[in-house]
Design a protein around this motif. Sequence first.
Motif, PDB file in Angstrom:
ATOM      1  N   SER A  62      38.492 -29.043  69.414  1.00  0.00           N
ATOM      2  CA  SER A  62      38.361 -29.967  68.879  1.00  0.00           C
ATOM      3  C   SER A  62      39.635 -30.703  68.739  1.00  0.00           C
ATOM      4  O   SER A  62      40.131 -30.134  67.594  1.00  0.00           O
ATOM      5  CB  SER A  62      37.074 -29.814  68.037  1.00  0.00           C
ATOM      6  OG  SER A  62      35.742 -30.228  69.008  1.00  0.00           O
ATOM      7  N   ASN A  87      35.531 -33.752  77.032  1.00  0.00           N
ATOM      8  CA  ASN A  87      33.943 -34.687  76.467  1.00  0.00           C
ATOM      9  C   ASN A  87      32.707 -34.893  76.932  1.00  0.00           C
ATOM     10  O   ASN A  87      32.756 -36.081  76.866  1.00  0.00           O
ATOM     11  CB  ASN A  87      35.473 -36.213  76.090  1.00  0.00           C
ATOM     12  CG  ASN A  87      35.598 -35.802  75.001  1.00  0.00           C
ATOM     13  OD1 ASN A  87      36.319 -35.081  73.835  1.00  0.00           O
ATOM     14  ND2 ASN A  87      36.883 -36.737  75.521  1.00  0.00           N
ATOM     15  N   ARG A 115      39.738 -39.582  75.133  1.00  0.00           N
ATOM     16  CA  ARG A 115      39.529 -40.913  74.972  1.00  0.00           C
ATOM     17  C   ARG A 115      39.958 -41.360  72.733  1.00  0.00           C
ATOM     18  O   ARG A 115      40.265 -40.627  72.135  1.00  0.00           O
ATOM     19  CB  ARG A 115      37.568 -40.911  74.240  1.00  0.00           C
ATOM     20  CG  ARG A 115      36.745 -40.094  73.713  1.00  0.00           C
ATOM     21  CD  ARG A 115      35.582 -40.098  74.202  1.00  0.00           C
ATOM     22  NE  ARG A 115      34.616 -39.368  73.054  1.00  0.00           N
ATOM     23  CZ  ARG A 115      34.068 -38.992  73.085  1.00  0.00           C
ATOM     24  NH1 ARG A 115      32.965 -39.283  74.381  1.00  0.00           N
ATOM     25  NH2 ARG A 115      32.960 -38.113  72.331  1.00  0.00           N
ATOM     26  N   LYS A 118      37.648 -38.449  68.123  1.00  0.00           N
ATOM     27  CA  LYS A 118      37.065 -36.628  68.364  1.00  0.00           C
ATOM     28  C   LYS A 118      36.906 -36.771  70.045  1.00  0.00           C
ATOM     29  O   LYS A 118      36.182 -36.991  70.565  1.00  0.00           O
ATOM     30  CB  LYS A 118      36.041 -36.280  68.012  1.00  0.00           C
ATOM     31  CG  LYS A 118      35.431 -34.718  67.385  1.00  0.00           C
ATOM     32  CD  LYS A 118      34.060 -34.423  67.215  1.00  0.00           C
ATOM     33  CE  LYS A 118      34.337 -32.852  67.860  1.00  0.00           C
ATOM     34  NZ  LYS A 118      33.013 -32.269  66.681  1.00  0.00           N
ATOM     35  N   ASN A 119      37.850 -36.015  70.362  1.00  0.00           N
ATOM     36  CA  ASN A 119      38.122 -35.273  71.573  1.00  0.00           C
ATOM     37  C   ASN A 119      37.862 -33.266  71.753  1.00  0.00           C
ATOM     38  O   ASN A 119      38.077 -33.127  70.867  1.00  0.00           O
ATOM     39  CB  ASN A 119      39.277 -35.199  72.144  1.00  0.00           C
ATOM     40  CG  ASN A 119      39.517 -36.609  72.577  1.00  0.00           C
ATOM     41  OD1 ASN A 119      38.852 -37.539  74.007  1.00  0.00           O
ATOM     42  ND2 ASN A 119      39.408 -37.484  71.786  1.00  0.00           N
ATOM     43  N   THR A 120      36.614 -32.710  72.873  1.00  0.00           N
ATOM     44  CA  THR A 120      36.734 -31.706  72.520  1.00  0.00           C
ATOM     45  C   THR A 120      37.041 -31.073  74.502  1.00  0.00           C
ATOM     46  O   THR A 120      36.479 -31.434  75.071  1.00  0.00           O
ATOM     47  CB  THR A 120      35.091 -31.070  72.120  1.00  0.00           C
ATOM     48  OG1 THR A 120      34.921 -31.658  70.605  1.00  0.00           O
ATOM     49  CG2 THR A 120      34.780 -29.819  73.079  1.00  0.00           C
ATOM     50  N   GLN A 202      29.543 -30.696  74.924  1.00  0.00           N
ATOM     51  CA  GLN A 202      29.579 -31.974  74.345  1.00  0.00           C
ATOM     52  C   GLN A 202      30.339 -32.343  73.094  1.00  0.00           C
ATOM     53  O   GLN A 202      29.804 -30.555  72.103  1.00  0.00           O
ATOM     54  CB  GLN A 202      28.053 -32.406  74.162  1.00  0.00           C
ATOM     55  CG  GLN A 202      27.451 -32.749  75.293  1.00  0.00           C
ATOM     56  CD  GLN A 202      27.611 -33.457  76.826  1.00  0.00           C
ATOM     57  OE1 GLN A 202      28.209 -34.481  75.473  1.00  0.00           O
ATOM     58  NE2 GLN A 202      27.536 -33.206  77.256  1.00  0.00           N
ATOM     59  N   PRO A 203      30.822 -33.295  72.847  1.00  0.00           N
ATOM     60  CA  PRO A 203      31.794 -33.347  71.448  1.00  0.00           C
ATOM     61  C   PRO A 203      31.131 -33.102  70.373  1.00  0.00           C
ATOM     62  O   PRO A 203      31.072 -32.461  68.801  1.00  0.00           O
ATOM     63  CB  PRO A 203      32.461 -34.695  71.654  1.00  0.00           C
ATOM     64  CG  PRO A 203      32.077 -35.004  73.236  1.00  0.00           C
ATOM     65  CD  PRO A 203      31.140 -34.080  74.309  1.00  0.00           C
ATOM     66  N   ASP A 204      29.661 -33.841  70.120  1.00  0.00           N
ATOM     67  CA  ASP A 204      29.177 -32.948  69.244  1.00  0.00           C
ATOM     68  C   ASP A 204      28.078 -32.433  68.543  1.00  0.00           C
ATOM     69  O   ASP A 204      27.408 -32.190  67.815  1.00  0.00           O
ATOM     70  CB  ASP A 204      28.350 -34.872  68.965  1.00  0.00           C
ATOM     71  CG  ASP A 204      26.475 -34.369  70.311  1.00  0.00           C
ATOM     72  OD1 ASP A 204      27.577 -33.997  70.763  1.00  0.00           O
ATOM     73  OD2 ASP A 204      26.480 -35.246  70.296  1.00  0.00           O
TER      74      ASP A 204
END
Length: 795
Positions: A62, A87, A115, A118-120, A202-204
């Motif tokens: 991330s 993402n 984006r 935050k990006n993952t 997923q990023p979250d």
Amino acid sequence: MRCFLSIPLALLLFGLCTPAFSQAVKNFEASEERLTYGWPAQWISHPTASAYDFGVFHFRKSFDLDTIPHQVLVNLSADNRYRLWINGAFVVAGPSRGDILHWRFETIDIAPFLRAGKNTIAAQVWNYGLDRPVFQISLRTAFLLQAEHPDFQYLNTGKDWLVIQNRSYKPLTGARERLNAYLVTGPRLEIDGKNHPWGWEQPDYDDSAWVNARNIRNAHPRGNGTEFTWELVPREIPLMYEEMEGLIQQRRDGATIPFLQNGLMIIPADTTIEILLDQTYLTNAYPYLQVSQGAGSSIKLEYAEAMFDDKGLKGNRNEIEGKTVQGYFDRFLPDGGRRRLFTTPWFRTWRYINMTITTTEKPLLIEKFYSKRTGYPFEEKAVFQCDQPQISDVWDVGWRTAELCAGETYYDCPYYEQLQYVGDTRIQALISLYVSGDDRLMRKAIRTYDDSRLANGLTMSRHPAYLGQIIPPYSLFWIHMVSDYWMHRSDDEFVKSMLPGIRTVLEWHQEQIDPETQLLGTTKFWNFVDWTDEWPWDPVRDEGGVPPTDGGSSILSLQLAYTLQAAIPLMEQFGEEHLADEYREWLSRLKAAIREHCWDEKRQLFADTPDKETYSQHANIMAILSNMVPAGEQAALLERSMQEEDLIQVTFYYRFYLMQALFQTGMGNRYLQALQPWFDMLDLGLTTFAEKPDPTRSDCHAWSASPNYDLLATVAGIRPDGPGFKEVLIQPYPGDLEQFTASMPHPDGTLEVAYRKENGKDHFTIKLPEGITGRFVYDGQEKALSGKETLEFEF
């Protein structure tokens, strides 16, 4: 309780609207720096899990961005394989197949998926260990990402990446024994939802329990450094496509199962149901099944090319009564959560799926079942249309066969092996050139076989493969692949690089010549020729499809003569005149020995061996293609080999060479009659062409797609008349057709041939690409061709 689904709304279940996959990613050329120097990025793995056993792993990185960059190129690879998300959006899969000394990496632009904020980056990497497919060579579990731009070096794989082992995956083995067939495409899977880290891409997602990756060593390009690990070379083919497959249909009816208003299906507690699904055609696809609730339930997806009756026979592929699915399967175990989407890391092959759903104490909600087909992104550019609809069906089914047998390599068959064999690949490559004009997979295949050569000089018969196999005749047909490429493409540097390999293959064969007879006979390794009933599997030698060789084999010797005939002009073209002279003298001696020992003057046929106890079409077809008899006598020899019933008959693979003999002898008008075995397969409901006549193992085998080449090369008569396809031969054989229209991609444009029979006369219209010249040969006459204008001929 056992019951069966019978509600028409089931069709809605398997066709719920799902966004189609869009191939938004392409493979870029690797930078000179990546091909020259060691990489800053590390190969990484899990710090404690076995690096060699079965395992599925997830890696995450991330990072924050203030603005979205215009371009961010990264280089990616893994062992065994990876699938990458950014993402939460799927981006790319790889690496393109290779071996340890030629390990591929992809170069892609990830900027469109980034984006602000935050990006993952998330990667799924798996190693199937000892259960891996035979096509999968492996060193150890590892993942690699190397950024190109200096401002993004923090993305490079290293200890700051996080990793977790996904223990929800379990390999399911034993399908090979159940099917009693050579099945080597790897394990099917059980995926247990209660152990799966749902949302991991997923990023979250909360990855606080993940651990830091372990560094293995810095990556390096092939030829850099002091030790061999993964010797990196760039991917030379496009990325595989993934797109929504068509709707699948329900075939078996039974008792009622409740539906919700929107078409979803609810399976009550303590229930078992079976749903037979029919794609209506064979496909390679990733299955996707979305469910909710149903803790403790089980969903089994069993995949099959065809259904079997109680005698183990397939019969008509469209018929299901009294038949069952017998295939490999995956098992999904829901955990009771909402919107659990199950799929597999690698595609499955099916026409039929038998879905068995078993619930325990909790009901299960089936929300979606769909699939995404995948394969090499060939574009069908060629056209062959005629007044006989069944031939159009042969064209369509043949092209589907060729498409399903092409991915990161050519496949012999997608369901059972997915291995790239030379014998199959030569035919597949010609189909690719003629129908799509795309030569990249052919180039990769030629180079891959060259990479596989052993110290004895022979290529592997199939590669990549971790289980070695040598078929000496296939090493010879690899030389023909080089010759085919040379004739169809202007790429002298590439062709010239194959000359050392050609020389070593022929040197090995020269060492096998019997000094007394001057013939090839019994040698080491597997001298496979064709799957005829008369050459059955030998359990002692553990091989089949091999003709008799005692005292010498005319078939093996003629295959060698056929190859020398192709090698001589290659050596002449590239300045190896001394080898061309040597091969010419050898060819003369070899042909004299074959005629002395194997020609039967009384029968006017070539026998398989000097004792003249057996005769085959194979020997006599090869005698024609090797010009063992004068041109004026070849048609009569071919006629005898087709008419005399005691000759061992060619099957689908070797019928390709029969068709070439028809063309060479001027008997091409017999070609359409020779298509009867393909018409028979259509009558049996096959949607791809089989490995051999029933009973057959594989219902999809690329060598049987040869009509897609021959309809253009024999019926329309389009062939190169010199290296690089700069000169064209148009020698059509319309047979009993009243009309046909043919066009195919040429390196310099489109080549078109049209024919119609009108008022007892044959009319041809021909158009060549600008700058291309050639000859038109028909009915004993020859006309000059040029690409300046459309030409009309009447006979």
